[in-house]
Design a protein around this motif. Structure first.
Motif, mmCIF file in Angstrom:
data_model
loop_
_atom_site.group_PDB
_atom_site.id
_atom_site.type_symbol
_atom_site.label_atom_id
_atom_site.label_comp_id
_atom_site.label_asym_id
_atom_site.label_seq_id
_atom_site.Cartn_x
_atom_site.Cartn_y
_atom_site.Cartn_z
ATOM 1 N N LEU A 1 -88.288 31.125 -46.298
ATOM 2 C CA LEU A 1 -88.075 32.567 -46.196
ATOM 3 C C LEU A 1 -89.213 33.211 -45.407
ATOM 4 O O LEU A 1 -88.979 33.997 -44.490
ATOM 5 N N LYS A 2 -90.444 32.862 -45.742
ATOM 6 C CA LYS A 2 -91.599 33.395 -45.023
ATOM 7 C C LYS A 2 -91.570 32.988 -43.555
ATOM 8 O O LYS A 2 -91.834 33.791 -42.670
ATOM 9 N N SER B 1 -85.910 27.910 -49.491
ATOM 10 C CA SER B 1 -87.129 27.998 -50.305
ATOM 11 C C SER B 1 -87.933 29.226 -49.901
ATOM 12 O O SER B 1 -87.657 29.854 -48.874
ATOM 13 N N GLU B 2 -88.935 29.537 -50.700
ATOM 14 C CA GLU B 2 -89.795 30.675 -50.386
ATOM 15 C C GLU B 2 -90.566 30.441 -49.085
ATOM 16 O O GLU B 2 -90.753 31.359 -48.295
ATOM 17 N N CYS C 1 -83.308 30.712 -44.720
ATOM 18 C CA CYS C 1 -84.186 31.426 -45.643
ATOM 19 C C CYS C 1 -83.835 31.186 -47.108
ATOM 20 O O CYS C 1 -84.694 31.318 -47.980
#
Length: 84
Positions: free
Chosen positions: A15-16, A11-12, A8
């Motif tokens: 993470l998602k 990167s974003e 996570c």
């Protein structure tokens, strides 16, 4: 869980994806009550410990995890009110 948090951090988008993976594979389901929500409790305790140790990614994942759990609780309460 360590590997999930490391994933996570990247990167974003990761993470998602990681939060979705956690929800889809370890979220509350019909069998959870049969095991006293053991898996959910273990994950919650792990995230709480990581947050206490200052892990910001664990904080984000933990907030998402709580959102999933609380949304389910409130949906059940709302449903119970409608049938009374």
């Amino acid at each position: 869980m360590d590997l999930l948090l490391e994933y996570c951090i990247k990167s974003e988008a990761f993470l998602k994806c990681g939060c979705s993976w956690l929800e889809n594979n370890y979220g509350i389901d019909v069998e959870s009550a049969n095991f006293d929500y053991y898996t959910e409790v273990v994950i919650s305790k792990y995230l709480a410990s990581a947050i206490e140790n200052g892990n910001q990614i664990a904080m984000i994942v933990g907030l998402k995890w709580l959102h999933i759990r609380w949304a389910l609780t409130f949906n059940q309460l709302k449903w119970a009110e409608t049938i009374q």
